[in-house]
Structures are given as C-alpha cells and as structure tokens.
Design a protein around this motif. Sequence first.
Motif, short mmCIF file in Angstrom:
data_model
loop_
_atom_site.label_atom_id
_atom_site.label_comp_id
_atom_site.label_asym_id
_atom_site.label_seq_id
_atom_site.Cartn_x
_atom_site.Cartn_y
_atom_site.Cartn_z
N UNK B 110 -22.30 -3.42 11.39
CA UNK B 110 -22.16 -2.42 11.76
C UNK B 110 -23.06 -1.62 11.86
N UNK B 111 -23.90 -1.80 10.76
CA UNK B 111 -25.54 -0.66 10.82
C UNK B 111 -26.29 -1.50 11.78
N UNK B 112 -26.45 -2.81 12.53
CA UNK B 112 -26.50 -3.23 13.29
C UNK B 112 -26.16 -2.52 14.71
N UNK B 113 -25.12 -1.84 15.05
CA UNK B 113 -24.79 -1.24 16.26
C UNK B 113 -24.70 0.40 15.95
N UNK B 114 -24.78 0.50 14.45
CA UNK B 114 -24.62 2.29 14.25
C UNK B 114 -25.90 2.12 13.26
N UNK B 115 -26.52 2.34 13.41
CA UNK B 115 -27.82 2.94 12.23
C UNK B 115 -28.14 3.48 11.81
N UNK B 116 -27.31 4.72 11.76
CA UNK B 116 -26.99 6.33 11.37
C UNK B 116 -25.72 5.43 10.36
N UNK B 117 -24.80 4.87 10.53
CA UNK B 117 -23.75 4.67 9.62
C UNK B 117 -22.24 5.72 9.23
N UNK B 118 -22.43 5.97 11.20
CA UNK B 118 -21.72 7.63 10.93
C UNK B 118 -20.75 7.41 11.52
N UNK B 119 -20.51 6.14 12.22
CA UNK B 119 -19.66 6.11 13.72
C UNK B 119 -18.63 4.65 13.44
N UNK B 120 -19.04 4.04 13.09
CA UNK B 120 -18.69 2.58 13.38
C UNK B 120 -18.36 2.57 11.14
N UNK B 121 -16.93 2.39 10.96
CA UNK B 121 -16.11 1.72 10.22
C UNK B 121 -15.95 0.04 10.16
N UNK B 122 -16.62 -0.51 9.29
CA UNK B 122 -15.78 -2.26 9.66
C UNK B 122 -14.78 -2.77 8.29
N UNK B 123 -13.86 -3.38 9.09
CA UNK B 123 -12.75 -2.89 8.06
C UNK B 123 -12.09 -4.95 8.05
N UNK B 124 -12.31 -5.28 6.37
CA UNK B 124 -12.06 -6.01 6.33
C UNK B 124 -10.22 -6.27 4.81
N UNK B 125 -10.17 -7.63 4.95
CA UNK B 125 -9.25 -7.26 3.84
C UNK B 125 -7.86 -8.71 3.29
N UNK B 126 -7.02 -9.04 2.55
CA UNK B 126 -6.48 -9.88 2.26
C UNK B 126 -6.27 -10.59 3.73
N UNK B 127 -6.05 -11.89 4.47
CA UNK B 127 -5.53 -11.93 5.97
C UNK B 127 -4.06 -12.01 5.74
N UNK B 128 -3.26 -11.83 4.62
CA UNK B 128 -1.46 -10.50 5.15
C UNK B 128 -1.74 -9.81 5.34
N UNK B 129 -2.87 -8.68 5.05
CA UNK B 129 -2.68 -7.66 5.50
C UNK B 129 -3.15 -7.65 6.75
N UNK B 130 -4.80 -7.84 7.52
CA UNK B 130 -5.46 -7.76 8.66
C UNK B 130 -3.85 -8.45 9.33
N UNK B 131 -3.41 -9.71 8.92
CA UNK B 131 -2.44 -10.12 9.98
C UNK B 131 -1.11 -8.79 10.79
N UNK B 132 -1.39 -8.49 9.65
CA UNK B 132 -0.02 -7.48 10.24
C UNK B 132 -0.51 -6.30 10.59
N UNK B 133 -1.58 -5.86 10.03
CA UNK B 133 -2.23 -4.78 11.31
C UNK B 133 -2.21 -5.17 12.62
N UNK B 134 -2.85 -6.53 12.42
CA UNK B 134 -2.84 -7.36 14.14
C UNK B 134 -2.04 -6.96 14.81
N UNK B 135 -0.61 -7.71 14.08
CA UNK B 135 0.34 -7.89 14.37
C UNK B 135 1.11 -6.53 15.11
#
Lengths: 138, 199
Positions: B110-135
Amino acid sequence: MGKIFTVLLVIVGFVYAKPEIVIEDPWVRAVPPTAKNTALFMVIKNVGDDPDTLIGVKTDISKMVSIHKTVNQNGVMKMVHVDKLTIPPNSKVELKPGGFHIMIMGLKRGLKIGENVKFTLIFEKSGRIILEAPVKMK
Amino acid sequence: MKRVVGILAVFLLLSYLSHGYQFYGYPYIQKIKNFTLINQDGKEVSFSDFRGKYLLVFFGYTFCPDVCPTSMLRIKETLDYLGSYKKYVHVLFISVDPERDTPELLKRFISFYDPSGKYITGLTGKPEEIKKVAKMFKAYYEKVPIKDNPEVGYLVDHTAFIYLIDKKGILRIIFRPANDDPKRIAQDIIQVIKIFGVE
Ligand SMILES: [Cu+2]
C-alpha cells in the motif's frame, strides 16, 4: 507466355509475401517491491502482407513468462493462458491492462521505475525480436 | 420484480438527491455489518473504526499481476482528483490471499500507492474471516494453481469492484472494472459526500 507470366507472378508473390513486425510503446508495469509478478504491454504491428505469430517470450528478470489474457467472466477477473498470438497482415494487436499481456511471473528482483528491461520475442516467421521496455507506473 | 423496483428506487433516490446528476458507478444501498481484521501494522481494526470517513473498498492481493495494480493505480489517481475532498476519504484494500499477504507485505504494497501512509489501509486476517467479509460485499475469489511452476504458486481469480461506502457504513455505489475513469469516480464520490455530508 501469358500463362507462364501469371504463374511466375504467383510464385514471386508467394515468396515475397512476408510479415514485418514492428513493436511500439513497450512498457513493463511498475509494481510494489513485494510483488512477484508483473506484466509487459505493447502494440505489436504487422506491416507486412503475411500473418505472423508470437510463440514465445524470454527474459532474465523472472522465472517464468507467458502470454496471457485477462478476461472478465461475470465480474470475476481471470487470466487465461494463450499459447500463441497471431498478428494478421496489415494490422495490430494491442497488449494492454485488462486484456492481452505478457505475464512475468516469479520476478527475481525488484524493478525500478524508468529502468529498461530486455525481452526477446519469438515469432514463428520473423524469428527473434529483441526489445527494451521501460518500467512505468501507469 | 421487487428487486428491479428496488434498484430503480435507489437510482431515482440518488439522482433526486443530487439534482439529476448521472452517476458513473452503480447506485446501491446496503448496510455493511461490522467486522474486524488485521491491518498492515499487525493491529486489529474494525470497520466501525472508520465511521465518519467515506470509504473505497477493494478486494485484491499483493501478488496480483494485472488487475489489482490497475485498480490500485486508478484508486490513487481518484484520490488525486478529489482535491479538497480527499481528506474525507479512506481506502481499504482487503486481501483475498490472506495466507500469503502478511501485514509486512501489505504495508509495502500500500505504501507504493500511498507513500504518505494516510489514505490507504491494508487488511488481512484469518481466511474464514476474510471469506465472511467478502460474502457480505458479494465479492468472489478462488485460488488458481499455475501449472508447470510450483515456485510461482498460484494466482487468485477475483471480482474487482470498487465499493463506495458512506460515512455511516452504508454501501452507496459500486464501480465495475470497466468503470475505471478516475476523474468520474472522483466526481461520484464528491457527489455522494455532498448528499450525505461530512462530520
Ligand atoms: Cu496474466
């Protein structure tokens, strides 16, 4: 005599019909330093009067290179492997984001914006064409 | 039929509220339920932490070769077109490849696209959690192994919509990959901010 002349013309035409490949505006997409994959884009023009086919690509910067197409299947973006890419005579094929691209997988090192990356394109009839593509953020 | 009427109502409502402005993206109304994932610093963050901001949500992965870099660049350009509205907007990049996308990788991505670090948050997590969010976002993804090269591993086929969420956590507009003109996305965002206001 007329007949012989026609036959000769056909033969001459057959011998001299050939593809002529011109590569325009090649570029490699700048990706974050963590990325292991990127892609090469360009316009492949065939200004000759015979089709030619891109059958392979080589580069030192990655473990694997292949011809791909990104397709949108009901909203899901998929990459499809393409064995070869034919460029008809007097026309062009555009390799661009979201469409055909030369997929570069398993980058051996990070690429800097502005640096030139060397590729060898292999065509069925025209043989090897070497090109340098700048790394661009676009 | 009910659904069609519903969608029509959404269109009419938004265009009424915006005095006939034609939205570039696809108007939508859906309350997004709260969820908690891990950000690029390895900290737990919740969707509700971003209340008050207009959010652009994108599902992707850092190994993504074509689609995600294109979308992230469009998002970066969109932010640049927002001008004085930029401060009301934040981007969530949610990984659909949580097994490979560690917080460290996300941070560098994300810092490649937002060097300031202020505008983009990257999110990861447990695969099951991501699955729920995506759904919840009706985002779809699937691992695709690459033949003949175990070293490169696999790619992930995925939907590549950009979702615009208002300051109260309601999904308002969906941009399809074909709608990737950053100037027009920015216009839509500004329009939505004008309708629903800022804190
Ligand atoms: Cu590809």
